[in-house]
Design a protein around this motif. Sequence first.
Motif, short mmCIF file in Angstrom:
data_model
loop_
_atom_site.label_atom_id
_atom_site.label_comp_id
_atom_site.label_asym_id
_atom_site.label_seq_id
_atom_site.Cartn_x
_atom_site.Cartn_y
_atom_site.Cartn_z
N ILE A 123 0.86 -1.18 0.00
CA ILE A 123 0.00 0.00 0.00
C ILE A 123 0.89 1.23 0.00
O ILE A 123 1.76 1.38 0.86
N LEU A 124 0.68 2.10 -0.98
CA LEU A 124 1.41 3.37 -1.05
C LEU A 124 0.43 4.50 -0.76
O LEU A 124 -0.59 4.64 -1.46
N HIS A 125 0.70 5.31 0.25
CA HIS A 125 -0.13 6.48 0.52
C HIS A 125 0.21 7.53 -0.54
O HIS A 125 1.35 7.96 -0.64
N THR A 126 -0.80 7.90 -1.33
CA THR A 126 -0.58 8.80 -2.46
C THR A 126 -1.61 9.93 -2.44
O THR A 126 -2.51 9.98 -3.28
N PRO A 127 -1.50 10.84 -1.48
CA PRO A 127 -2.49 11.91 -1.37
C PRO A 127 -2.41 12.88 -2.54
O PRO A 127 -1.43 12.90 -3.28
N GLY A 128 -3.44 13.66 -2.66
CA GLY A 128 -3.51 14.68 -3.71
C GLY A 128 -4.92 14.77 -4.26
O GLY A 128 -5.54 15.82 -4.27
N HIS A 129 -5.46 13.65 -4.71
CA HIS A 129 -6.86 13.63 -5.12
C HIS A 129 -7.75 13.72 -3.88
O HIS A 129 -8.76 14.40 -3.88
#
Length: 187
Positions: A123-129
């Motif tokens: 799992i990669l935390h990929t905030p932005g959206h």
Amino acid sequence: MKRPDVKVFVSDIFQEKAYLIYSDGNAIVIDPGNCYNSIIKFVKNKHLNVLAVLLTHGHFDHCMSCKSFQENGVLVYIHSLDADKLYTDGNLANMFGIHFDKLFANRTIEEGELCIGNFELLILHTPGHSAGSVCYIIDNYLFSGDIIFENGIGRTDFYDGDYKQLMQSIQKIKPYLDNGYKLFPGH
């Protein structure tokens, strides 16, 4: 475990994509959208056991079927920073005038490794959206949710979107794509 297969379903709301990853009789659903009936029909035909629903983020278009899965004993997973979207207006359904069956996640997740049945996930935390957007890596498949689309990138104009974070998240997953991982976008 043999290499998993991926079945793609396309929702009729915003053409968001739902994914079913399956191998050795078990399956995981990623972002079921409103594809519950289509997914269940496929699962029954293949005699699969659905172990979990994984959400890349908490916007309604990606999780409308979650309540139905949950009512049938399937656990719903979401990043802790997006968990409240499943039971508040943060899921954006009201903004679009769409009914959403609110629910609580069974499990909240963070960045790291996770095993569900015979599936090993990163799992990669990929905030932005959204603040709690994540990407899932299973085998050499990368499920990006709404940070990347087939023909663009995800929106950042919702209340917890952030363009700078989205660009950083895209850079975070770029090495995987450069190394031949197959991308499965949210739209």
